[in-house]
Design an enzyme around this catalytic site. Structure first.
Site, PDB file in Angstrom:
ATOM      1  N   GLY A 185      39.860  11.940  68.716  1.00  0.00           N
ATOM      2  CA  GLY A 185      39.571  10.660  68.046  1.00  0.00           C
ATOM      3  C   GLY A 185      40.301  10.610  66.710  1.00  0.00           C
ATOM      4  N   LEU A 186      40.254   9.431  66.122  1.00  0.00           N
ATOM      5  CA  LEU A 186      40.942   9.208  64.842  1.00  0.00           C
ATOM      6  C   LEU A 186      40.385  10.099  63.738  1.00  0.00           C
ATOM      7  CD1 LEU A 186      40.910   5.287  64.826  1.00  0.00           C
ATOM      8  CD2 LEU A 186      42.928   6.754  65.131  1.00  0.00           C
ATOM      9  N   SER A 236      44.438  15.069  68.510  1.00  0.00           N
ATOM     10  CA  SER A 236      45.128  15.087  69.817  1.00  0.00           C
ATOM     11  C   SER A 236      45.412  13.661  70.294  1.00  0.00           C
ATOM     12  CB  SER A 236      44.338  15.894  70.859  1.00  0.00           C
ATOM     13  OG  SER A 236      42.958  15.633  70.836  1.00  0.00           O
ATOM     14  N   GLY A 280      38.395  10.872  60.688  1.00  0.00           N
ATOM     15  CA  GLY A 280      37.205  10.198  60.158  1.00  0.00           C
ATOM     16  C   GLY A 280      36.287   9.627  61.219  1.00  0.00           C
ATOM     17  N   LYS A 294      34.565  13.744  64.585  1.00  0.00           N
ATOM     18  CA  LYS A 294      34.747  14.922  65.471  1.00  0.00           C
ATOM     19  C   LYS A 294      34.135  16.186  64.872  1.00  0.00           C
ATOM     20  CE  LYS A 294      39.293  14.620  65.285  1.00  0.00           C
ATOM     21  NZ  LYS A 294      39.424  13.496  64.334  1.00  0.00           N
ATOM     22  N   SER A 295      34.537  16.517  63.651  1.00  0.00           N
ATOM     23  CA  SER A 295      34.088  17.784  63.040  1.00  0.00           C
ATOM     24  C   SER A 295      32.591  17.740  62.737  1.00  0.00           C
ATOM     25  CB  SER A 295      34.830  18.048  61.730  1.00  0.00           C
ATOM     26  OG  SER A 295      36.202  17.981  61.935  1.00  0.00           O
TER      27      SER A 295
HETATM   28  N1  LIG Z   1      49.857  12.514  59.218  1.00  0.00           N
HETATM   29  C1  LIG Z   1      48.616  12.881  59.521  1.00  0.00           C
HETATM   30  N2  LIG Z   1      47.988  12.324  60.597  1.00  0.00           N
HETATM   31  C2  LIG Z   1      46.732  12.696  60.905  1.00  0.00           C
HETATM   32  N3  LIG Z   1      46.009  13.634  60.229  1.00  0.00           N
HETATM   33  C3  LIG Z   1      46.592  14.228  59.161  1.00  0.00           C
HETATM   34  C4  LIG Z   1      47.902  13.871  58.762  1.00  0.00           C
HETATM   35  N4  LIG Z   1      48.219  14.602  57.651  1.00  0.00           N
HETATM   36  C5  LIG Z   1      47.162  15.377  57.390  1.00  0.00           C
HETATM   37  N5  LIG Z   1      46.179  15.159  58.276  1.00  0.00           N
HETATM   38  C6  LIG Z   1      44.938  15.964  58.330  1.00  0.00           C
HETATM   39  O1  LIG Z   1      45.116  16.861  59.411  1.00  0.00           O
HETATM   40  C7  LIG Z   1      44.055  16.733  60.344  1.00  0.00           C
HETATM   41  C8  LIG Z   1      44.599  16.494  61.762  1.00  0.00           C
HETATM   42  O2  LIG Z   1      45.012  17.688  62.316  1.00  0.00           O
HETATM   43  P1  LIG Z   1      44.980  17.840  63.891  1.00  0.00           P
HETATM   44  O3  LIG Z   1      45.459  19.227  64.139  1.00  0.00           O
HETATM   45  O4  LIG Z   1      43.652  17.472  64.401  1.00  0.00           O
HETATM   46  O5  LIG Z   1      46.062  16.770  64.357  1.00  0.00           O
HETATM   47  S1  LIG Z   1      46.756  16.600  65.780  1.00  0.00           S
HETATM   48  O6  LIG Z   1      45.768  16.867  66.823  1.00  0.00           O
HETATM   49  O7  LIG Z   1      47.881  17.546  65.852  1.00  0.00           O
HETATM   50  O8  LIG Z   1      47.232  15.216  65.828  1.00  0.00           O
HETATM   51  C9  LIG Z   1      43.237  15.528  59.965  1.00  0.00           C
HETATM   52  O9  LIG Z   1      41.915  15.978  60.122  1.00  0.00           O
HETATM   53  P2  LIG Z   1      40.714  15.042  60.614  1.00  0.00           P
HETATM   54  O10 LIG Z   1      40.578  14.020  59.526  1.00  0.00           O
HETATM   55  O11 LIG Z   1      39.552  15.987  60.665  1.00  0.00           O
HETATM   56  O12 LIG Z   1      41.022  14.453  61.940  1.00  0.00           O
HETATM   57  C10 LIG Z   1      43.654  15.229  58.543  1.00  0.00           C
HETATM   58  O13 LIG Z   1      42.717  15.794  57.655  1.00  0.00           O
HETATM   59  N1  LIG Z   2      27.562   8.065  63.208  1.00  0.00           N
HETATM   60  C1  LIG Z   2      28.369   8.960  62.639  1.00  0.00           C
HETATM   61  N2  LIG Z   2      28.880   9.975  63.378  1.00  0.00           N
HETATM   62  C2  LIG Z   2      29.731  10.885  62.795  1.00  0.00           C
HETATM   63  N3  LIG Z   2      30.091  10.850  61.486  1.00  0.00           N
HETATM   64  C3  LIG Z   2      29.617   9.867  60.715  1.00  0.00           C
HETATM   65  C4  LIG Z   2      28.748   8.876  61.267  1.00  0.00           C
HETATM   66  N4  LIG Z   2      28.423   8.005  60.277  1.00  0.00           N
HETATM   67  C5  LIG Z   2      29.069   8.418  59.162  1.00  0.00           C
HETATM   68  N5  LIG Z   2      29.784   9.548  59.422  1.00  0.00           N
HETATM   69  C6  LIG Z   2      30.582  10.252  58.402  1.00  0.00           C
HETATM   70  O1  LIG Z   2      31.966  10.066  58.760  1.00  0.00           O
HETATM   71  C7  LIG Z   2      32.722  11.195  58.350  1.00  0.00           C
HETATM   72  C8  LIG Z   2      33.443  11.766  59.560  1.00  0.00           C
HETATM   73  O2  LIG Z   2      34.279  12.803  59.109  1.00  0.00           O
HETATM   74  P1  LIG Z   2      34.717  14.002  60.022  1.00  0.00           P
HETATM   75  O3  LIG Z   2      33.561  14.543  60.788  1.00  0.00           O
HETATM   76  O4  LIG Z   2      35.484  14.941  59.151  1.00  0.00           O
HETATM   77  O5  LIG Z   2      35.673  13.245  61.062  1.00  0.00           O
HETATM   78  P2  LIG Z   2      36.930  13.828  61.859  1.00  0.00           P
HETATM   79  O6  LIG Z   2      36.679  15.288  62.095  1.00  0.00           O
HETATM   80  O7  LIG Z   2      36.962  13.016  63.110  1.00  0.00           O
HETATM   81  O8  LIG Z   2      38.102  13.575  60.963  1.00  0.00           O
HETATM   82  C9  LIG Z   2      31.742  12.200  57.751  1.00  0.00           C
HETATM   83  O9  LIG Z   2      31.733  12.041  56.355  1.00  0.00           O
HETATM   84  C10 LIG Z   2      30.398  11.749  58.351  1.00  0.00           C
HETATM   85  O10 LIG Z   2      29.300  12.090  57.530  1.00  0.00           O
END
Ligand SMILES: Nc1ncnc2c1ncn2[C@@H]1O[C@H](COP(=O)(O)OS(=O)(=O)O)[C@@H](OP(=O)(O)O)[C@H]1O
Ligand SMILES: Nc1ncnc2c1ncn2[C@@H]1O[C@H](COP(=O)(O)OP(=O)(O)O)[C@@H](O)[C@H]1O
Length: 200
Positions: free
Chosen positions: A34-35, A108, A37, A40-41
């Site tokens: 997923g996107l 991904s 934010g 996922k984590s």
């Molecule tokens: N250009 C760009 N696009 C997307 N994300 C970015 C980028 N640069 C840095 N980040 C940070 O790196 C995290 C994504 O890493 P991933 O290994 O999950 O990416 S991927 O699966 O290879 O697309 C991603 O983490 P999450 O926010 O937890 O998804 C970001 O914190």
């Molecule tokens: N319903 C929800 N489910 C998951 N996260 C949520 C939700 N509502 C708000 N959030 C907030 O959104 C953010 C998601 O961040 P994160 O888990 O790091 O996403 P990702 O790993 O996809 O980048 C966290 O700050 C979390 O507390």
């Protein structure tokens, strides 16, 4: 490759099944896509706490964390993302062979790469969870301030802003985090996983 011709596979005496038997549960990968934010984590972390309480052997492979070590030499081009996913899938497979339930949280973004991971693990050991969330909601959450930077042009190839995200077409589960609370998502996952954890 020439090198591969000189490498022989060593069969190991303690098998995946032996380890699953010792752990009293099956092992597999839960692949959160997923996107940035989308949640996922956050969801993987709470799910792991719950599984751990139940005595399940678990491990989280989080994209951000793995990019600090194993994948520190990779960026965010299509090619680097592909290699990122390939390595993570291979590591996940090792953990599955070790009898562990693996929670993978990586954007991904490309279907082809996710499908390669599924092929490597097999349908019985790969459960794709689409953590669905509208881009506007992710942008509003912006837990790391990355969308703000990306929109200002400070991060190139940012998923959803300047690079594509291909939605899963046939995931095992979809969790819409703009509608479900974290606890609701985790409850849904726990009930889905119950039957998959049981050994025959
Ligand atoms: N250009 C760009 N696009 C997307 N994300 C970015 C980028 N640069 C840095 N980040 C940070 O790196 C995290 C994504 O890493 P991933 O290994 O999950 O990416 S991927 O699966 O290879 O697309 C991603 O983490 P999450 O926010 O937890 O998804 C970001 O914190
Ligand atoms: N319903 C929800 N489910 C998951 N996260 C949520 C939700 N509502 C708000 N959030 C907030 O959104 C953010 C998601 O961040 P994160 O888990 O790091 O996403 P990702 O790993 O996809 O980048 C966290 O700050 C979390 O507390």
């Amino acid at each position: 490759m020439e090198n591969n011709q000189n490498i022989k596979w060593h069969k190991q005496s303690v098998t995946k099944l032996d380890r699953q038997k010792a752990n009293n549960h099956k092992s597999f990968v839960i692949w959160f896509t997923g996107l940035s934010g989308s949640g996922k984590s956050t969801i993987a972390n709470v799910l792991e706490v719950e599984l751990f309480k139940q005595g399940v052997q678990t491990f989280c492979l989080d994209g951000d964390n793995i990019r600090h070590g194993l994948n520190e030499n990779l960026g965010f081009t299509d090619q680097d993302r592909k290699e990122n996913i390939r390595r993570i899938a291979e590591v996940a497979k090792l953990f599955v062979n070790a009898g562990v339930v693996v929670l993978v949280s990586v954007i991904s973004p490309f279907s082809e790469d996710r499908n390669e991971a599924r092929k490597l693990l097999g349908n019985d050991e790969f459960f794709e969870v689409y953590v669905k969330c509208p881009l506007e909601v992710c942008e509003k959450r912006d837990p790391k301030g990355l969308y703000k930077k990306a929109k200002a042009g400070h991060i190139k190839q940012f998923t959803g802003i300047s690079q594509r995200y291909e939605q899963p077409t046939n995931p095992e589960l979809t969790l819409d985090t703009s509608k479900l609370s974290v606890n609701e998502s985790v409850t849904t996952l726990l009930s889905y996983l119950k039957k998959h954890l049981e050994r025959n």
